[in-house]
Design a protein around this motif. Structure first.
Motif, short mmCIF file in Angstrom:
data_model
loop_
_atom_site.label_atom_id
_atom_site.label_comp_id
_atom_site.label_asym_id
_atom_site.label_seq_id
_atom_site.Cartn_x
_atom_site.Cartn_y
_atom_site.Cartn_z
N GLN A 133 46.75 38.34 51.36
CA GLN A 133 46.35 37.23 52.15
C GLN A 133 47.13 35.92 52.15
O GLN A 133 47.50 35.43 53.17
CB GLN A 133 44.99 36.76 51.51
CG GLN A 133 43.76 37.75 51.69
CD GLN A 133 43.33 38.00 53.11
OE1 GLN A 133 43.21 36.81 53.97
NE2 GLN A 133 42.91 39.01 53.51
N VAL A 134 47.83 35.64 50.93
CA VAL A 134 48.64 34.64 50.86
C VAL A 134 49.99 34.86 51.47
O VAL A 134 50.38 34.14 52.55
CB VAL A 134 48.98 33.96 49.59
CG1 VAL A 134 49.81 32.96 49.51
CG2 VAL A 134 47.48 33.78 48.90
N PRO A 174 50.75 37.35 54.00
CA PRO A 174 50.38 37.10 55.30
C PRO A 174 50.25 35.79 55.99
O PRO A 174 50.74 35.50 57.03
CB PRO A 174 49.54 37.98 55.40
CG PRO A 174 49.33 38.97 54.26
CD PRO A 174 49.98 38.15 53.07
N LEU A 175 49.48 34.94 55.15
CA LEU A 175 49.14 33.57 55.69
C LEU A 175 50.58 32.96 55.89
O LEU A 175 50.83 32.39 56.91
CB LEU A 175 48.42 32.95 55.00
CG LEU A 175 47.86 31.40 55.42
CD1 LEU A 175 47.32 31.50 56.72
CD2 LEU A 175 47.35 30.73 54.38
N SER A 199 53.88 34.03 56.31
CA SER A 199 54.32 34.69 57.47
C SER A 199 53.92 34.31 58.68
O SER A 199 54.64 34.04 59.57
CB SER A 199 54.80 36.03 57.08
OG SER A 199 53.59 36.91 57.36
N THR A 200 52.52 34.16 58.87
CA THR A 200 51.77 33.97 59.98
C THR A 200 52.34 32.31 60.49
O THR A 200 52.59 32.00 61.50
CB THR A 200 50.15 33.90 59.77
OG1 THR A 200 50.09 35.17 59.51
CG2 THR A 200 49.97 33.67 61.26
N ASN A 260 55.91 32.52 61.32
CA ASN A 260 55.87 33.08 62.87
C ASN A 260 55.80 32.11 63.91
O ASN A 260 56.12 31.95 65.06
CB ASN A 260 55.27 34.28 63.00
CG ASN A 260 55.83 35.46 62.69
OD1 ASN A 260 56.87 35.83 63.40
ND2 ASN A 260 55.56 36.25 61.64
N ILE A 299 30.93 29.31 60.82
CA ILE A 299 32.33 30.10 60.56
C ILE A 299 32.17 31.54 61.23
O ILE A 299 33.24 31.87 61.66
CB ILE A 299 32.40 30.04 59.02
CG1 ILE A 299 32.51 28.67 58.64
CG2 ILE A 299 33.67 30.94 58.65
CD1 ILE A 299 32.93 28.53 57.08
N GLN A 312 34.45 33.31 64.66
CA GLN A 312 35.28 34.59 64.57
C GLN A 312 34.66 35.45 65.38
O GLN A 312 34.83 36.73 65.37
CB GLN A 312 35.10 35.14 63.00
CG GLN A 312 35.94 34.32 61.84
CD GLN A 312 35.26 34.80 60.59
OE1 GLN A 312 35.34 36.10 60.44
NE2 GLN A 312 34.85 34.07 59.69
N ILE A 345 39.15 34.43 69.00
CA ILE A 345 39.73 35.67 68.54
C ILE A 345 40.16 36.70 69.50
O ILE A 345 41.22 37.27 69.17
CB ILE A 345 38.89 36.08 67.44
CG1 ILE A 345 38.54 35.14 66.28
CG2 ILE A 345 39.37 37.46 66.57
CD1 ILE A 345 39.74 34.53 65.52
N LEU A 400 43.51 35.75 70.66
CA LEU A 400 44.35 36.10 69.64
C LEU A 400 44.66 37.37 69.56
O LEU A 400 45.94 37.99 69.54
CB LEU A 400 43.65 35.71 68.06
CG LEU A 400 44.57 36.33 66.89
CD1 LEU A 400 45.92 35.62 66.82
CD2 LEU A 400 43.77 35.98 65.38
N SER A 459 46.58 31.35 65.28
CA SER A 459 46.11 31.76 63.90
C SER A 459 46.18 30.47 63.06
O SER A 459 45.10 30.07 62.40
CB SER A 459 46.95 32.78 63.14
OG SER A 459 47.03 33.93 63.98
N PHE A 478 42.99 28.46 61.43
CA PHE A 478 42.85 28.66 59.93
C PHE A 478 42.48 27.21 59.70
O PHE A 478 41.65 26.87 58.80
CB PHE A 478 44.37 28.98 59.41
CG PHE A 478 44.26 28.67 57.87
CD1 PHE A 478 43.69 29.51 57.06
CD2 PHE A 478 45.12 27.69 57.31
CE1 PHE A 478 43.98 29.30 55.73
CE2 PHE A 478 45.23 27.27 56.05
CZ PHE A 478 44.57 28.26 54.97
N THR A 529 38.58 26.88 60.39
CA THR A 529 37.68 27.31 59.48
C THR A 529 38.02 26.61 58.00
O THR A 529 37.08 26.44 57.39
CB THR A 529 37.86 29.00 59.49
OG1 THR A 529 39.58 29.10 59.52
CG2 THR A 529 37.21 29.41 60.35
N SER A 585 35.20 25.26 56.00
CA SER A 585 34.96 25.72 54.43
C SER A 585 34.92 24.84 53.45
O SER A 585 34.18 25.07 52.43
CB SER A 585 36.19 26.76 54.09
OG SER A 585 36.46 27.80 55.07
#
Lengths: 478, 300, 286
Positions: free
Chosen positions: B29-30, B32-33, B35-36, B39, B232, B236, B259, B262, B278, B282, B285, B289
């Motif tokens: 998760q972290v 990928p987040l 690198s998202t 990107n 939330i 999605q 989404i 996306l 993304s 993020f 949400t 959250s």
């Protein structure tokens, strides 16, 4: 206790995956096969064909010691699979997605075309080709005219000559089928077994009821241009019939008669004829003469049955035979209830080309499939007789066109081949681009929204089309 | 002294037991987040089989995304379809939960009803959407029934109408979630002290007075929890409209959710724009959250 | 007590009862009717369906299934893949979430508050927003087009953790754990042999939820799985939308939908009491 449950579950899962694996592994064993003369061929030169162009164009059939045990074929539907099953000597069906030729397992990777899914999948496979295991490498893939350029002009498609086929062997094929497959350096990259000049396919029973005749020549007079087409549509409407199953049916007819390609460099351009399709179709739809169903949906194919009350479809030979439910009881095709005529304008639709993959380990087999399926006059003729396809072989087609014995059961005994032959010579594919499939889908989606009243004007719909197209192809502008 | 070190040794296991969670979370998760986010700062897409970029462009992707009307349209679609499903969902759930919990009604077959209304929540959303697509097709069973009953003269094209398509999606969201919400609210209602109700009765309150003056105020934290988690989830929204419209958000992009947008960027391999979208989602949400987080903290 | 309850004003109880039964039956029908039509249509052949809907089942249930199995969608692989993924997810998510919950619940250590707060904070972060990086990562790890990236991340399941921790607070007394320690059991063994059995009711409910959640998951598998034989059921269902290769056989479409829905429905009906009870156990506590 907990542990036990866990280990039981884990081993069950493992057993399941092993079983699944077995299904595949077991396949290539067994069967010494038809032409097992050279059984012990060592798998020495794994990296064989692609590279060495001077491979002799020997006529040796199949299995001259192929290195690969698996022939992977990418396609978007079952058409080629059916053709191979019926006409390639030695092809055996294993299950829905597997077959066998000699001791080579044929693995079909079928991804439906919808929303560019096939191209997306093919892109991933081809880009991963380098690092894939030998038996996972793609050996053969199929392309359509709508995006052929995208693949032909890359190194992923092997030159036909590099597979050991001389250009002379393709001399009987229609020129346009070769033009599409020729890259910017003039190298031929793929071949096809079919030509796809299109015709207007109408229901005889409805023609008789509304126009008093089902003779192709008489019907042609009533549908000779778009003006007459519209007049006749009103007459059909008066008797409760739809003229076409969907506005999408006439799309190819308009699109093939454009004077400029969809994309110029990276700029999207809309030809007048494409705009005319949208306007004519909206008009036709507003008058209740057609629907806005998508092609290939249930709603579209209702017209294959008498209850659908659809007068005509536009399509080439493969539509008539392969798609119109000829083997389903109760369908119009089953009872030979269709007839063919030229319709308002000439057009072509589709066509499937076979490309060998650079780096295939089954080069000889790929070459043999190409020869048998697209060049062998006997197989070609067989395809016409059995499946009524229009094959890519001029002498065979012209021979059959003038053969009084030949007739199509689906078309109620009509020999429509002359019509098709004339069409095949006129096909001009110079306005194709690599983007066509994605663009025409997005354009139709937007225009259908307009016809359904979800956009106020053509311009609004066009804007929506540009948006979708530019998300799909980030490099394009308008 | 000795005892303390033993306790410390035992407590070391707290860290050990946390390793699987945090290791997995960081990797899947972290990273990928990160690198998202990385990107999102580059122009990076594929044209045919050719790769364009990556070229660093700073916040240009964000400017492009937030500067055009499209994103806001899709955001609006998403919110609208969520609201349209949520309002009937909360109203019906409140009503049903109230009836279930009302001792004076003594409803029978409660278990049966609860089982039935919760069932759609367990159904594969993609299969449910495919089912609705088949049922509501122009020539599908729903039209066939309506025509044969004489309610419609000719088949109604649900998927060609903006309103009908949206209402169908709202309806499916409603159907999939109202049972779940009913059971959550019911648990809350059953937790309310019976003496309050008895006192109200003694004072001669009507059942609607009891509902609005006692039940609702006490349920407020649960209602807020349901609202935010549903919001939330709503942001999605993907499976149902994606399958129903085959990823196109037809008609006229009116059912295209954020989404789905996306997903379009992901399938066309546009990593720059996909990344930017993304990151925006993020952030959205994330804010929501925080609300949930504070709710949970209060409950702890 | 209830007998004494007299509503002086407003609608009489009997009328209200009738109304509530009617409304409940209405909503129950609203939930069930779709599945009824699905079931009927999966027994009818395509040709029968073109003639319109009838509420009476036909005889083509088996034919449709045979056509589907022999078709190009490797549906049996879909089932196996879905089972492997969902089973793996259910086991990993429930086991490791219980472990994580136990770590936070039973031990005192530095950073515990922060760890607990972190998990709560990320509970609601949707997987979609990290999907892009996730795909890149698993492509680099050579796990693209495999089932593993759908299973392994389940080790970190904040929502499952949250429910199990709620349950643990109410049902796990530390004295049992202390007793095991005095008997000389190691911490890991204590967790497996003392804590997990106590947690069994909650763990099994969470296993079911994790299983169903994974069984129904569409977004991530659709991005990761490419080869036909590796796809899970939802991805295969989605392919039905690109209809041309089914040759317009709606019988197959319906039976495939039915086949992916009804296993879950049957399991649910058998265990419904358990499941319906489980929904509210975590969220409403406290």
């Amino acid at each position: 206790m907990k542990k036990k449950v866990l280990s039981v579950l884990l081993s069950a899962a493992m057993a399941a995956s092993i079983l699944a694996g077995c299904g595949e592994a077991a396949a290539p064993a067994a069967d010494a096969g038809s032409d097992a003369a050279e059984a012990e061929a060592p798998a020495a030169d794994a990296e064989a064909p692609a590279a060495d162009a001077e491979a002799p164009a020997a006529e040796a059939p199949a299995a001259s010691g192929e290195a690969g045990k698996v022939l992977n074929i990418a396609a978007w539907n079952e058409e080629f699979k059916t053709r191979l099953t019926d006409h390639y000597p030695g092809y055996e069906v294993v299950d829905g997605t597997h077959g066998k030729i000699g001791d080579v397992t044929v693995n079909w990777l079928i991804t439906p075309n919808e929303n560019n899914a096939y191209q997306d999948r093919l892109d991933e496979i081809l880009l991963g080709q380098e690092s894939a295991a030998q038996d996972d490498k793609l050996d053969l893939f199929l392309v359509e005219a709508d995006y052929a350029l995208k693949y032909v002009d890359t190194d992923y498609a092997a030159a036909v000559e590099s597979l050991g086929i001389s250009l002379d062997e393709t001399k009987d094929q229609y020129q346009y089928t070769k033009d599409i497959m020729t890259d910017s350096n003039g190298v031929l990259k793929g071949v096809s077994w079919q030509g796809c000049p299109g015709v207007m396919i109408y229901q005889r029973a409805i023609a008789k009821e509304v126009f008093g005749t089902d003779e192709p020549e008489e019907i042609q007079k009533l549908f000779a241009d778009w003006g007459k087409f519209n007049e006749s549509a009103d007459k059909l409407k008066a008797k409760g019939y739809l003229t076409t199953a969907s506005v999408a049916d006439t799309w190819r007819v308009y699109q093939n008669n454009v004077s400029k390609p969809f994309v110029d460099g990276t700029t999207i351009q809309i030809d007048d004829n494409i705009k005319k399709w949208a306007e004519d179709s909206k008009d036709l739809y507003d008058r209740g003469c057609t629907t806005t169903a998508n092609q290939w949906t249930d709603d579209w194919s209702k017209g294959f049955y008498p209850e659908g009350k659809v007068f005509c479809y536009f399509g080439p030979a493969w539509l008539i035979d392969f798609c119109m439910a000829a083997d389903t009881e109760g369908s119009v095709a089953h009872d030979g209830g269709w007839a063919a005529t030229e319709g308002p304008q000439g057009f072509f639709w589709g066509g499937t080309w076979i490309c060998g993959c650079a780096g295939t380990d089954n080069g000889d087999l790929v070459a043999d499939i190409m020869r048998k399926m697209t060049m062998d006059p006997d197989v070609m003729k067989d395809i016409v007789l059995k499946d009524n396809d229009f094959v890519n072989n001029r002498p065979v087609m012209e021979g059959l066109a003038s053969d009084p014995e030949y007739h199509s059961a689906v078309l109620g005994g009509q020999n429509a081949l002359k019509m098709f032959c004339a069409g095949a010579d006129k096909i001009d594919m110079s306005n194709l681009t690599a983007y066509d499939q994605g663009l025409l889908g997005d354009y139709q989606t937007a225009m259908v929204d307009w016809m359904n009243g979800n956009f106020a004007s053509y311009e609004d719909a066009l804007d929506s089309f540009y948006k979708a197209a530019e998300v799909r192809y980030p490099e394009l502008t308008h | 002294m000795k005892k303390q070190s033993k306790v410390a040794r035992v407590n070391r296991w707290g860290y050990i037991f946390l390793i699987p969670f945090f290791l997995t979370y960081v990797i899947f998760q972290v990273i990928p987040l990160c690198s998202t986010i990385y990107n999102s700062l580059f122009e990076n897409f594929r044209s045919g089989l050719k790769q364009i970029g990556p070229n660093f462009v700073g916040f240009a992707n964000f400017a492009k995304l937030l500067g055009t009307i499209d994103f806001w349209n899709y955001f609006e679609n998403t919110l609208l379809m969520w609201v349209g499903g949520f309002i009937p969902q909360i109203l019906v759930s409140l009503l049903l939960a109230y009836w279930f919990s009302d001792p004076s009604l003594r409803l029978k077959f409660q278990q049966f009803f609860k089982t039935v209304i919760y069932m759609p929540n367990l159904i594969m959303a993609s299969a449910f959407a495919m089912l609705f697509f088949a049922l509501f097709a122009d020539q599908g069973p729903v039209n066939s029934i309506l025509v044969s009953m004489g309610i419609l003269k000719q088949p109604f094209k649900f998927f060609a109408s903006v309103t009908a398509s949206r209402v169908l999606i709202m309806f499916m969201n409603f159907l999939m979630w109202f049972g779940n919400t009913t059971i959550l609210l019911l648990a809350g209602m059953l937790g309310i002290d019976q003496e309050l109700y008895e006192a109200a009765e003694v004072d001669g309150a009507t059942s609607s007075q009891v509902f609005f003056r006692i039940t609702l105020p006490i349920l407020r934290p649960i209602l807020l929890y349901v609202l935010v988690t549903s919001l939330i989830g709503g942001m999605q929204m993907y499976d149902v409209p994606q399958i129903l419209t085959n990823g196109k958000g037809t008609p006229a992009n009116s059912t295209l959710t954020v989404i789905m947008y996306l997903n379009q960027h992901l399938t066309s391999k546009n990593l720059g724009m996909g990344g930017a979208l993304s990151v925006v989602m993020f952030a959205v949400t994330g804010v929501l959250s925080i609300v949930i987080f504070n709710l949970n903290k209060r409950k702890d | 007590m209830e007998e004494n309850r007299k509503v002086s004003k407003g609608i009489p109880v009997k009328t209200r009862r009738v109304i509530s039964y009617i409304v409940l039956i209405f909503f129950s029908l609203l939930c069930l009717i779709w599945f009824y039509i699905l079931l009927i249509n999966s027994t009818r052949s395509h040709a029968e369906m073109t003639k319109g809907f009838t509420p009476i089942p036909s005889t083509h249930f088996v034919d449709n299934w045979i056509n589907l199995v022999n078709g190009t969608i490797p549906i049996l692989n879909g089932f196996i893949n879905s089972f492997i993924v969902s089973g793996g997810v259910a086991i990993l998510a429930s086991y490791f979430s219980a472990m994580t919950a136990y770590a936070i619940h039973a031990y005192e250590f530095k950073g515990k508050q922060a760890a607990s707060a972190f998990i709560l904070a990320v509970m609601m972060v949707p997987t979609q927003v990290t999907a892009l990086g996730f795909i890149q990562l698993i492509t680099k790890m050579k796990m693209d087009d495999t089932l593993l990236p759908l299973i392994i991340p389940a080790v970190a399941a904040p929502v499952t953790y949250f429910y199990l921790k709620q349950y643990m607070e109410a049902n796990l007394s530390m004295s049992l754990v202390e007793a095991a320690r005095i008997d000389g059991a190691g911490e890991f063994r204590t967790f497996n042999s003392i804590v997990l059995p106590i947690m069994k009711p909650a763990v099994s409910v969470q296993m079911i939820f994790a299983f169903v959640g994974s069984w129904n998951n569409y977004f991530t598998p659709a991005l990761i799985l490419h080869s036909d034989k590796k796809k899970t059921l939802p991805v295969m269902i989605a392919q039905l939308r690109g209809a041309d290769w089914l040759r317009f056989d709606m019988g197959q479409v319906y039976i495939m939908i039915a086949a992916s829905i009804f296993p879950v429905v049957i399991v649910y009906l058998i265990m419904s009491k358990f499941i319906v009870g489980g929904i509210s156990s975590g969220a409403v506590k406290g």
